[in-house]
Design a protein around this motif. Structure first.
Motif, PDB file in Angstrom:
ATOM      1  N   ASN A 156       0.839  -1.189   0.000  1.00 30.96           N
ATOM      2  CA  ASN A 156       0.000   0.000   0.000  1.00 30.96           C
ATOM      3  C   ASN A 156       0.877   1.243   0.000  1.00 30.96           C
ATOM      4  OD1 ASN A 156      -2.274  -1.621   0.105  1.00 30.96           O
ATOM      5  ND2 ASN A 156      -2.464  -1.494   2.338  1.00 30.96           N
ATOM      6  N   VAL A 157       0.648   2.127  -0.957  1.00 24.30           N
ATOM      7  CA  VAL A 157       1.508   3.297  -1.150  1.00 24.30           C
ATOM      8  C   VAL A 157       0.716   4.585  -0.951  1.00 24.30           C
ATOM      9  CG1 VAL A 157       2.911   4.582  -2.823  1.00 24.30           C
ATOM     10  CG2 VAL A 157       3.052   2.070  -2.719  1.00 24.30           C
ATOM     11  N   VAL A 158       1.313   5.512  -0.203  1.00 25.36           N
ATOM     12  CA  VAL A 158       0.780   6.870  -0.066  1.00 25.36           C
ATOM     13  C   VAL A 158       1.689   7.799  -0.852  1.00 25.36           C
ATOM     14  CG1 VAL A 158       0.512   8.817   1.525  1.00 25.36           C
ATOM     15  CG2 VAL A 158      -0.356   6.549   2.163  1.00 25.36           C
ATOM     16  N   GLU A 159       1.114   8.527  -1.804  1.00 23.62           N
ATOM     17  CA  GLU A 159       1.865   9.517  -2.577  1.00 23.62           C
ATOM     18  C   GLU A 159       1.411  10.902  -2.139  1.00 23.62           C
ATOM     19  OE1 GLU A 159       2.692  10.984  -7.200  1.00 23.62           O
ATOM     20  OE2 GLU A 159       1.239   9.387  -6.784  1.00 23.62           O
ATOM     21  N   ILE A 160       2.355  11.749  -1.748  1.00 21.76           N
ATOM     22  CA  ILE A 160       2.034  13.118  -1.339  1.00 21.76           C
ATOM     23  C   ILE A 160       2.595  14.071  -2.388  1.00 21.76           C
ATOM     24  CG2 ILE A 160       2.198  14.856   0.472  1.00 21.76           C
ATOM     25  CD1 ILE A 160       2.555  12.620   2.488  1.00 21.76           C
ATOM     26  N   TRP A 161       1.696  14.748  -3.070  1.00 20.45           N
ATOM     27  CA  TRP A 161       2.062  15.621  -4.179  1.00 20.45           C
ATOM     28  C   TRP A 161       2.652  16.940  -3.692  1.00 20.45           C
ATOM     29  CZ3 TRP A 161       0.366  16.013  -9.636  1.00 20.45           C
ATOM     30  CH2 TRP A 161      -0.011  14.770 -10.162  1.00 20.45           C
ATOM     31  N   GLY A 162       3.464  17.555  -4.580  1.00 21.67           N
ATOM     32  CA  GLY A 162       3.852  18.951  -4.407  1.00 21.67           C
ATOM     33  C   GLY A 162       2.709  19.819  -4.923  1.00 21.67           C
ATOM     34  N   GLY A 163       2.992  21.065  -5.302  1.00 22.29           N
ATOM     35  CA  GLY A 163       1.938  21.958  -5.783  1.00 22.29           C
ATOM     36  C   GLY A 163       1.270  21.421  -7.028  1.00 22.29           C
ATOM     37  N   LYS A 180      -2.721  -0.549   7.226  1.00 24.22           N
ATOM     38  CA  LYS A 180      -1.457  -0.996   6.649  1.00 24.22           C
ATOM     39  C   LYS A 180      -0.998  -0.014   5.570  1.00 24.22           C
ATOM     40  CE  LYS A 180       0.784  -5.156   4.754  1.00 24.22           C
ATOM     41  NZ  LYS A 180       1.429  -4.563   3.567  1.00 24.22           N
ATOM     42  N   ILE A 181       0.149   0.606   5.800  1.00 25.29           N
ATOM     43  CA  ILE A 181       0.816   1.462   4.819  1.00 25.29           C
ATOM     44  C   ILE A 181       2.253   0.964   4.713  1.00 25.29           C
ATOM     45  CG2 ILE A 181       1.580   3.795   4.226  1.00 25.29           C
ATOM     46  CD1 ILE A 181      -0.782   4.869   5.843  1.00 25.29           C
ATOM     47  N   ASP A 182       2.679   0.661   3.510  1.00 28.01           N
ATOM     48  CA  ASP A 182       4.014   0.084   3.329  1.00 28.01           C
ATOM     49  C   ASP A 182       5.056   1.099   2.873  1.00 28.01           C
ATOM     50  OD1 ASP A 182       3.403  -2.891   3.702  1.00 28.01           O
ATOM     51  OD2 ASP A 182       1.926  -2.304   2.190  1.00 28.01           O
ATOM     52  N   LEU A 183       4.626   2.094   2.110  1.00 34.54           N
ATOM     53  CA  LEU A 183       5.603   3.025   1.541  1.00 34.54           C
ATOM     54  C   LEU A 183       4.963   4.389   1.316  1.00 34.54           C
ATOM     55  CD1 LEU A 183       8.315   2.293  -1.061  1.00 34.54           C
ATOM     56  CD2 LEU A 183       6.727   4.164  -1.567  1.00 34.54           C
ATOM     57  N   VAL A 184       5.737   5.431   1.578  1.00 32.15           N
ATOM     58  CA  VAL A 184       5.318   6.807   1.295  1.00 32.15           C
ATOM     59  C   VAL A 184       6.270   7.387   0.263  1.00 32.15           C
ATOM     60  CG1 VAL A 184       5.102   9.152   2.203  1.00 32.15           C
ATOM     61  CG2 VAL A 184       4.286   7.204   3.558  1.00 32.15           C
ATOM     62  N   TYR A 185       5.700   7.978  -0.779  1.00 35.76           N
ATOM     63  CA  TYR A 185       6.484   8.701  -1.780  1.00 35.76           C
ATOM     64  C   TYR A 185       6.115  10.179  -1.690  1.00 35.76           C
ATOM     65  CZ  TYR A 185       7.855  10.426  -6.451  1.00 35.76           C
ATOM     66  OH  TYR A 185       8.382  11.150  -7.497  1.00 35.76           O
ATOM     67  N   GLY A 186       7.017  10.975  -1.126  1.00 41.05           N
ATOM     68  CA  GLY A 186       6.810  12.418  -1.049  1.00 41.05           C
ATOM     69  C   GLY A 186       7.548  13.085  -2.192  1.00 41.05           C
ATOM     70  N   HIS A 187       6.918  14.070  -2.837  1.00 37.88           N
ATOM     71  CA  HIS A 187       7.545  14.729  -3.980  1.00 37.88           C
ATOM     72  C   HIS A 187       8.738  15.591  -3.595  1.00 37.88           C
ATOM     73  CE1 HIS A 187       3.937  14.355  -6.983  1.00 37.88           C
ATOM     74  NE2 HIS A 187       4.346  13.192  -6.512  1.00 37.88           N
ATOM     75  N   ASN A 188       8.951  15.823  -2.308  1.00 41.16           N
ATOM     76  CA  ASN A 188      10.223  16.395  -1.847  1.00 41.16           C
ATOM     77  C   ASN A 188      10.518  15.873  -0.443  1.00 41.16           C
ATOM     78  OD1 ASN A 188       8.622  17.956  -0.136  1.00 41.16           O
ATOM     79  ND2 ASN A 188       9.339  19.927  -0.890  1.00 41.16           N
ATOM     80  N   ASP A 189      11.718  16.140   0.043  1.00 38.72           N
ATOM     81  CA  ASP A 189      12.144  15.608   1.332  1.00 38.72           C
ATOM     82  C   ASP A 189      11.369  16.179   2.513  1.00 38.72           C
ATOM     83  OD1 ASP A 189      14.014  13.903   0.185  1.00 38.72           O
ATOM     84  OD2 ASP A 189      15.624  15.386   0.283  1.00 38.72           O
ATOM     85  N   PRO A 190      11.063  17.493   2.549  1.00 39.10           N
ATOM     86  CA  PRO A 190      10.270  17.987   3.675  1.00 39.10           C
ATOM     87  C   PRO A 190       8.933  17.277   3.820  1.00 39.10           C
ATOM     88  CG  PRO A 190      11.308  19.827   2.543  1.00 39.10           C
ATOM     89  CD  PRO A 190      11.555  18.606   1.706  1.00 39.10           C
ATOM     90  N   MET A 191       8.271  16.975   2.704  1.00 39.98           N
ATOM     91  CA  MET A 191       6.981  16.278   2.807  1.00 39.98           C
ATOM     92  C   MET A 191       7.166  14.820   3.228  1.00 39.98           C
ATOM     93  SD  MET A 191       4.562  17.854  -0.203  1.00 39.98           S
ATOM     94  CE  MET A 191       5.473  17.103  -1.539  1.00 39.98           C
ATOM     95  N   ALA A 192       8.194  14.163   2.720  1.00 45.29           N
ATOM     96  CA  ALA A 192       8.466  12.789   3.157  1.00 45.29           C
ATOM     97  C   ALA A 192       8.758  12.757   4.648  1.00 45.29           C
ATOM     98  CB  ALA A 192       9.638  12.218   2.359  1.00 45.29           C
ATOM     99  N   TYR A 193       9.491  13.778   5.117  1.00 47.44           N
ATOM    100  CA  TYR A 193       9.819  13.849   6.549  1.00 47.44           C
ATOM    101  C   TYR A 193       8.586  14.178   7.380  1.00 47.44           C
ATOM    102  CZ  TYR A 193      12.183  15.224  10.871  1.00 47.44           C
ATOM    103  OH  TYR A 193      12.581  15.338  12.177  1.00 47.44           O
ATOM    104  N   GLY A 194       7.701  15.043   6.870  1.00 44.96           N
ATOM    105  CA  GLY A 194       6.460  15.316   7.577  1.00 44.96           C
ATOM    106  C   GLY A 194       5.632  14.052   7.744  1.00 44.96           C
ATOM    107  N   ALA A 195       5.607  13.217   6.692  1.00 41.53           N
ATOM    108  CA  ALA A 195       4.893  11.938   6.775  1.00 41.53           C
ATOM    109  C   ALA A 195       5.544  11.024   7.810  1.00 41.53           C
ATOM    110  CB  ALA A 195       4.873  11.269   5.408  1.00 41.53           C
ATOM    111  N   TYR A 196       6.874  11.012   7.836  1.00 41.31           N
ATOM    112  CA  TYR A 196       7.596  10.209   8.823  1.00 41.31           C
ATOM    113  C   TYR A 196       7.224  10.629  10.247  1.00 41.31           C
ATOM    114  CZ  TYR A 196      11.432   8.800  11.890  1.00 41.31           C
ATOM    115  OH  TYR A 196      12.154   8.304  12.943  1.00 41.31           O
ATOM    116  N   LEU A 197       7.181  11.950  10.500  1.00 37.70           N
ATOM    117  CA  LEU A 197       6.859  12.438  11.845  1.00 37.70           C
ATOM    118  C   LEU A 197       5.441  12.053  12.248  1.00 37.70           C
ATOM    119  CD1 LEU A 197       8.466  16.003  11.762  1.00 37.70           C
ATOM    120  CD2 LEU A 197       9.299  13.987  13.003  1.00 37.70           C
TER     121      LEU A 197
END
Length: 352
Positions: free
Chosen positions: A193-200, A252-269
Protein backbone atom coordinates in the motif's frame (compact mmCIF):
# COMPACT_ATOMS: atom_id res chain seq x y z
CA UNK A 1 12.25 20.88 -14.70
CA UNK A 2 10.91 21.17 -18.23
CA UNK A 3 7.22 21.70 -17.39
CA UNK A 4 3.79 22.77 -18.49
CA UNK A 5 0.89 22.74 -16.06
CA UNK A 6 -1.22 19.58 -15.81
CA UNK A 7 -4.68 18.82 -14.53
CA UNK A 8 -5.81 19.98 -11.13
CA UNK A 9 -6.26 17.47 -8.31
CA UNK A 10 -8.29 17.23 -5.14
CA UNK A 11 -7.82 19.42 -2.08
CA UNK A 12 -5.52 18.73 0.79
CA UNK A 13 -6.33 16.25 3.52
CA UNK A 14 -6.23 17.94 6.92
CA UNK A 15 -6.33 16.72 10.49
CA UNK A 16 -6.02 18.33 13.89
CA UNK A 17 -3.59 16.48 16.10
CA UNK A 18 -3.52 17.26 19.83
CA UNK A 19 -0.24 16.93 21.64
CA UNK A 20 1.07 17.50 25.08
CA UNK A 21 3.30 20.59 24.52
CA UNK A 22 5.62 19.66 27.37
CA UNK A 23 6.27 16.09 26.29
CA UNK A 24 9.90 15.26 25.66
CA UNK A 25 9.24 13.53 22.34
CA UNK A 26 7.39 16.53 20.95
CA UNK A 27 10.11 18.93 22.14
CA UNK A 28 12.72 16.81 20.39
CA UNK A 29 10.70 16.79 17.18
CA UNK A 30 10.22 20.55 17.37
CA UNK A 31 13.97 20.99 17.80
CA UNK A 32 14.54 18.84 14.71
CA UNK A 33 12.00 20.87 12.74
CA UNK A 34 13.78 24.08 13.72
CA UNK A 35 17.12 22.60 12.69
CA UNK A 36 15.73 21.89 9.22
CA UNK A 37 14.80 25.58 8.88
CA UNK A 38 18.27 26.92 9.72
CA UNK A 39 19.34 26.73 6.09
CA UNK A 40 16.34 28.84 5.13
CA UNK A 41 17.38 31.50 7.64
CA UNK A 42 20.89 31.54 6.18
CA UNK A 43 19.47 31.95 2.69
CA UNK A 44 17.25 34.82 3.80
CA UNK A 45 20.23 36.55 5.41
CA UNK A 46 22.26 36.14 2.25
CA UNK A 47 19.36 37.54 0.24
CA UNK A 48 19.21 40.62 2.46
CA UNK A 49 22.94 41.11 2.08
CA UNK A 50 22.65 40.97 -1.70
CA UNK A 51 19.82 43.52 -1.73
CA UNK A 52 21.96 45.88 0.31
CA UNK A 53 24.99 45.41 -1.90
CA UNK A 54 23.13 46.09 -5.13
CA UNK A 55 21.47 49.25 -3.84
CA UNK A 56 24.58 51.42 -3.89
CA UNK A 57 25.14 53.50 -7.03
CA UNK A 58 28.93 53.34 -6.74
CA UNK A 59 28.73 49.57 -6.57
CA UNK A 60 26.41 49.34 -9.58
CA UNK A 61 28.54 51.66 -11.71
CA UNK A 62 31.44 49.24 -11.51
CA UNK A 63 29.41 46.45 -13.12
CA UNK A 64 29.32 45.36 -16.74
CA UNK A 65 26.03 43.46 -16.60
CA UNK A 66 22.88 43.87 -14.49
CA UNK A 67 21.14 40.51 -14.02
CA UNK A 68 17.80 40.03 -12.28
CA UNK A 69 16.75 36.84 -10.52
CA UNK A 70 13.12 36.24 -9.52
CA UNK A 71 12.93 33.55 -6.84
CA UNK A 72 9.53 32.17 -5.85
CA UNK A 73 10.28 31.89 -2.11
CA UNK A 74 13.23 31.88 0.27
CA UNK A 75 11.85 29.94 3.22
CA UNK A 76 11.93 26.35 1.91
CA UNK A 77 15.30 24.62 2.53
CA UNK A 78 15.81 23.73 -1.15
CA UNK A 79 15.06 27.32 -2.18
CA UNK A 80 17.41 28.64 0.50
CA UNK A 81 20.18 26.43 -0.89
CA UNK A 82 19.22 27.60 -4.40
CA UNK A 83 19.81 31.24 -3.36
CA UNK A 84 22.99 30.37 -1.51
CA UNK A 85 24.39 28.68 -4.63
CA UNK A 86 23.54 31.54 -7.00
CA UNK A 87 24.98 34.13 -4.61
CA UNK A 88 28.19 32.13 -4.26
CA UNK A 89 28.48 32.00 -8.05
CA UNK A 90 27.78 35.73 -8.35
CA UNK A 91 30.64 36.44 -5.95
CA UNK A 92 33.00 34.88 -8.51
CA UNK A 93 32.03 37.46 -11.15
CA UNK A 94 32.93 41.02 -10.10
CA UNK A 95 31.63 42.40 -13.40
CA UNK A 96 27.96 41.63 -12.68
CA UNK A 97 25.30 43.17 -10.48
CA UNK A 98 22.83 40.52 -9.32
CA UNK A 99 19.40 41.70 -8.16
CA UNK A 100 17.49 39.00 -6.27
CA UNK A 101 13.76 39.25 -5.51
CA UNK A 102 11.54 37.09 -3.28
CA UNK A 103 8.09 36.19 -4.57
CA UNK A 104 7.03 35.17 -1.03
CA UNK A 105 5.40 32.04 -2.48
CA UNK A 106 2.73 34.14 -4.25
CA UNK A 107 2.28 34.17 -8.02
CA UNK A 108 1.00 37.75 -8.08
CA UNK A 109 4.00 38.98 -6.06
CA UNK A 110 6.43 37.18 -8.35
CA UNK A 111 4.74 38.65 -11.44
CA UNK A 112 5.12 42.12 -9.93
CA UNK A 113 8.79 41.39 -9.15
CA UNK A 114 9.51 40.42 -12.76
CA UNK A 115 7.67 43.46 -14.06
CA UNK A 116 9.85 45.62 -11.80
CA UNK A 117 13.02 43.94 -13.11
CA UNK A 118 11.85 44.61 -16.67
CA UNK A 119 11.38 48.30 -15.80
CA UNK A 120 14.93 48.32 -14.40
CA UNK A 121 16.08 47.19 -17.86
CA UNK A 122 18.15 44.27 -16.62
CA UNK A 123 20.52 42.79 -19.19
CA UNK A 124 19.28 39.27 -18.46
CA UNK A 125 16.48 37.76 -16.39
CA UNK A 126 16.59 34.52 -14.42
CA UNK A 127 13.23 33.30 -13.13
CA UNK A 128 12.15 30.25 -11.15
CA UNK A 129 8.33 30.27 -11.33
CA UNK A 130 5.91 29.33 -8.59
CA UNK A 131 3.45 28.22 -11.28
CA UNK A 132 4.12 27.56 -14.92
CA UNK A 133 0.97 29.19 -16.27
CA UNK A 134 1.02 32.08 -13.81
CA UNK A 135 4.48 33.30 -14.88
CA UNK A 136 4.20 32.63 -18.62
CA UNK A 137 2.70 36.03 -19.47
CA UNK A 138 5.28 38.13 -17.66
CA UNK A 139 8.13 36.01 -19.05
CA UNK A 140 6.76 36.76 -22.52
CA UNK A 141 6.76 40.46 -21.59
CA UNK A 142 10.47 40.22 -20.81
CA UNK A 143 11.13 38.42 -24.09
CA UNK A 144 9.18 41.11 -25.97
CA UNK A 145 11.34 43.72 -24.22
CA UNK A 146 14.39 42.01 -25.78
CA UNK A 147 15.61 40.72 -22.42
CA UNK A 148 17.14 37.20 -22.58
CA UNK A 149 15.25 34.98 -20.13
CA UNK A 150 16.71 31.94 -18.36
CA UNK A 151 14.02 29.76 -16.79
CA UNK A 152 15.19 27.75 -13.80
CA UNK A 153 13.66 24.65 -12.19
CA UNK A 154 10.02 25.08 -13.32
CA UNK A 155 9.20 25.80 -16.93
CA UNK A 156 6.68 28.22 -18.43
CA UNK A 157 4.12 27.89 -21.21
CA UNK A 158 6.14 29.63 -23.89
CA UNK A 159 9.17 28.49 -25.83
CA UNK A 160 10.50 32.00 -26.47
CA UNK A 161 12.87 32.01 -23.50
CA UNK A 162 16.61 31.78 -24.11
CA UNK A 163 17.31 28.69 -22.00
CA UNK A 164 15.86 26.30 -19.43
CA UNK A 165 18.10 24.90 -16.68
CA UNK A 166 16.88 22.22 -14.30
CA UNK A 167 16.56 18.55 -13.46
CA UNK A 168 14.51 15.98 -15.35
CA UNK A 169 11.68 15.38 -12.91
CA UNK A 170 10.12 12.57 -14.87
CA UNK A 171 13.47 10.77 -14.87
CA UNK A 172 13.80 11.32 -11.12
CA UNK A 173 10.23 10.06 -10.62
CA UNK A 174 11.05 6.90 -12.59
CA UNK A 175 14.15 6.32 -10.46
CA UNK A 176 12.03 6.69 -7.31
CA UNK A 177 9.47 4.28 -8.76
CA UNK A 178 12.12 1.70 -9.58
CA UNK A 179 13.45 1.84 -6.03
CA UNK A 180 9.92 1.63 -4.61
CA UNK A 181 9.32 -1.55 -6.64
CA UNK A 182 12.60 -2.95 -5.32
CA UNK A 183 11.62 -2.16 -1.72
CA UNK A 184 8.20 -3.76 -2.16
CA UNK A 185 9.46 -7.10 -3.44
CA UNK A 186 11.02 -6.60 -6.85
CA UNK A 187 9.88 -6.36 -10.45
CA UNK A 188 6.89 -8.58 -11.16
CA UNK A 189 6.45 -9.39 -7.46
CA UNK A 190 6.09 -5.98 -5.80
CA UNK A 191 3.09 -5.61 -3.49
CA UNK A 192 2.05 -3.06 -0.90
CA UNK A 193 0.00 0.00 0.00
CA UNK A 194 1.51 3.30 -1.15
CA UNK A 195 0.78 6.87 -0.07
CA UNK A 196 1.86 9.52 -2.58
CA UNK A 197 2.03 13.12 -1.34
CA UNK A 198 2.06 15.62 -4.18
CA UNK A 199 3.85 18.95 -4.41
CA UNK A 200 1.94 21.96 -5.78
CA UNK A 201 -0.78 20.80 -8.15
CA UNK A 202 -0.17 23.80 -10.42
CA UNK A 203 3.51 22.99 -10.94
CA UNK A 204 4.87 20.74 -13.67
CA UNK A 205 7.55 19.22 -11.39
CA UNK A 206 4.82 17.63 -9.27
CA UNK A 207 3.12 16.18 -12.35
CA UNK A 208 6.43 14.95 -13.77
CA UNK A 209 7.51 13.38 -10.48
CA UNK A 210 4.18 11.60 -10.23
CA UNK A 211 4.03 10.53 -13.88
CA UNK A 212 7.58 9.16 -13.83
CA UNK A 213 6.86 7.21 -10.63
CA UNK A 214 3.65 5.73 -12.00
CA UNK A 215 5.28 4.75 -15.31
CA UNK A 216 7.11 2.15 -13.25
CA UNK A 217 4.84 1.29 -10.32
CA UNK A 218 1.61 1.02 -12.34
CA UNK A 219 3.07 -2.06 -14.04
CA UNK A 220 2.93 -3.86 -10.68
CA UNK A 221 -0.62 -5.14 -10.00
CA UNK A 222 0.28 -5.81 -6.37
CA UNK A 223 0.83 -2.11 -5.61
CA UNK A 224 -2.23 -0.23 -4.32
CA UNK A 225 -2.45 3.56 -4.01
CA UNK A 226 -4.31 4.70 -0.92
CA UNK A 227 -4.93 8.37 -1.75
CA UNK A 228 -6.32 10.33 -4.64
CA UNK A 229 -4.11 13.31 -5.58
CA UNK A 230 -3.34 15.01 -2.26
CA UNK A 231 -1.27 18.20 -2.41
CA UNK A 232 1.13 18.99 0.40
CA UNK A 233 2.23 22.13 -1.51
CA UNK A 234 5.87 21.07 -0.95
CA UNK A 235 5.50 21.78 2.78
CA UNK A 236 6.30 19.55 5.76
CA UNK A 237 3.35 20.55 7.95
CA UNK A 238 0.79 19.96 5.23
CA UNK A 239 2.28 16.55 4.47
CA UNK A 240 2.10 15.74 8.20
CA UNK A 241 -1.66 16.39 8.14
CA UNK A 242 -2.20 14.32 4.99
CA UNK A 243 -0.27 11.40 6.47
CA UNK A 244 -2.04 11.67 9.84
CA UNK A 245 -5.36 11.23 8.05
CA UNK A 246 -4.02 8.35 5.95
CA UNK A 247 -2.78 6.58 9.09
CA UNK A 248 -6.15 6.87 10.77
CA UNK A 249 -7.94 5.49 7.71
CA UNK A 250 -5.54 2.67 6.80
CA UNK A 251 -4.24 -0.07 9.07
CA UNK A 252 -1.46 -1.00 6.65
CA UNK A 253 0.82 1.46 4.82
CA UNK A 254 4.01 0.08 3.33
CA UNK A 255 5.60 3.03 1.54
CA UNK A 256 5.32 6.81 1.30
CA UNK A 257 6.48 8.70 -1.78
CA UNK A 258 6.81 12.42 -1.05
CA UNK A 259 7.55 14.73 -3.98
CA UNK A 260 10.22 16.39 -1.85
CA UNK A 261 12.14 15.61 1.33
CA UNK A 262 10.27 17.99 3.68
CA UNK A 263 6.98 16.28 2.81
CA UNK A 264 8.47 12.79 3.16
CA UNK A 265 9.82 13.85 6.55
CA UNK A 266 6.46 15.32 7.58
CA UNK A 267 4.89 11.94 6.78
CA UNK A 268 7.60 10.21 8.82
CA UNK A 269 6.86 12.44 11.84
CA UNK A 270 3.13 11.70 11.59
CA UNK A 271 3.87 7.97 11.55
CA UNK A 272 6.31 8.30 14.44
CA UNK A 273 3.74 10.13 16.55
CA UNK A 274 1.51 7.02 16.42
CA UNK A 275 4.34 4.50 16.65
CA UNK A 276 4.13 3.22 13.07
CA UNK A 277 7.27 4.67 11.47
CA UNK A 278 9.23 1.39 11.57
CA UNK A 279 6.71 -0.45 9.38
CA UNK A 280 6.85 2.12 6.54
CA UNK A 281 9.48 3.06 3.93
CA UNK A 282 9.81 6.78 3.13
CA UNK A 283 11.14 8.11 -0.18
CA UNK A 284 11.76 11.80 -0.90
CA UNK A 285 13.41 14.04 -3.48
CA UNK A 286 15.91 16.94 -3.20
CA UNK A 287 18.89 15.33 -1.47
CA UNK A 288 20.32 18.41 0.23
CA UNK A 289 23.22 17.38 2.51
CA UNK A 290 21.80 19.28 5.51
CA UNK A 291 18.32 17.93 4.90
CA UNK A 292 17.49 14.78 2.90
CA UNK A 293 20.93 13.17 3.09
CA UNK A 294 21.03 13.70 6.86
CA UNK A 295 17.52 12.24 7.24
CA UNK A 296 18.55 9.16 5.25
CA UNK A 297 21.71 8.77 7.28
CA UNK A 298 19.65 9.01 10.49
CA UNK A 299 17.31 6.28 9.26
CA UNK A 300 14.29 8.61 9.10
CA UNK A 301 14.00 8.51 5.31
CA UNK A 302 14.73 5.31 3.39
CA UNK A 303 16.02 7.13 0.32
CA UNK A 304 16.16 10.46 -1.45
CA UNK A 305 17.10 11.51 -4.97
CA UNK A 306 19.18 14.61 -5.61
CA UNK A 307 17.53 17.50 -7.35
CA UNK A 308 20.43 19.86 -7.96
CA UNK A 309 19.66 23.57 -7.53
CA UNK A 310 20.04 25.33 -10.92
CA UNK A 311 21.04 28.80 -9.72
CA UNK A 312 24.80 28.64 -10.18
CA UNK A 313 24.59 26.99 -13.61
CA UNK A 314 21.84 29.36 -14.71
CA UNK A 315 23.92 32.39 -13.79
CA UNK A 316 26.97 30.99 -15.56
CA UNK A 317 24.89 30.42 -18.68
CA UNK A 318 23.44 33.95 -18.58
CA UNK A 319 26.92 35.48 -18.32
CA UNK A 320 28.11 33.26 -21.15
CA UNK A 321 25.23 34.45 -23.34
CA UNK A 322 25.78 38.12 -22.49
CA UNK A 323 29.42 37.75 -23.48
CA UNK A 324 28.36 36.65 -26.96
CA UNK A 325 28.67 32.87 -26.63
CA UNK A 326 26.03 30.41 -27.78
CA UNK A 327 23.99 28.50 -25.19
CA UNK A 328 21.88 25.37 -25.51
CA UNK A 329 18.10 25.62 -25.30
CA UNK A 330 17.97 23.13 -22.41
CA UNK A 331 20.48 22.03 -19.77
CA UNK A 332 19.44 18.99 -17.73
CA UNK A 333 21.11 18.59 -14.35
CA UNK A 334 22.00 15.07 -13.07
CA UNK A 335 20.43 13.13 -10.19
CA UNK A 336 21.70 10.51 -7.73
CA UNK A 337 20.00 7.92 -5.51
CA UNK A 338 20.95 8.32 -1.86
CA UNK A 339 20.42 5.47 0.62
CA UNK A 340 21.99 4.38 3.89
CA UNK A 341 24.81 2.79 1.85
CA UNK A 342 26.20 6.08 0.49
CA UNK A 343 24.73 8.79 2.73
CA UNK A 344 27.62 8.87 5.21
CA UNK A 345 30.19 9.38 2.44
CA UNK A 346 28.13 12.17 0.90
CA UNK A 347 27.93 13.91 4.26
CA UNK A 348 31.68 13.52 4.69
CA UNK A 349 32.31 14.92 1.19
CA UNK A 350 30.26 17.98 2.16
CA UNK A 351 32.10 18.57 5.42
CA UNK A 352 29.30 17.14 7.55
Amino acid sequence: MGRADGAQGNGRGKATVKRDPVSKSWRKQEMKRRDMLKLAAIGAALLTTTALLTSGNAYAQDKKWKIGFSQVTTIEPWRAQFNKDILAEAAKHPDIELIVTDGEDKTEKQVADVENLIRQEVDALLVSPKESAGLSGVVQQAVDAKIPVFVLDRNVETQDYTQFVGGDNKLIGRAAGEYAVELLGGKGKAAGNVVEIWGGMGTQPAHDRSNGFHEVTDKEPGIKYLLDKQSGDWKQDQAYNIMATALRNNEKIDLVYGHNDPMAYGAYLAAKDVGREKEIKFIGIDGLPNEGVTLVNNGELTATFTYVTPGAEGLRQAIKFLNGEKVEKTITLPTQKITKENSAQILKDNGL
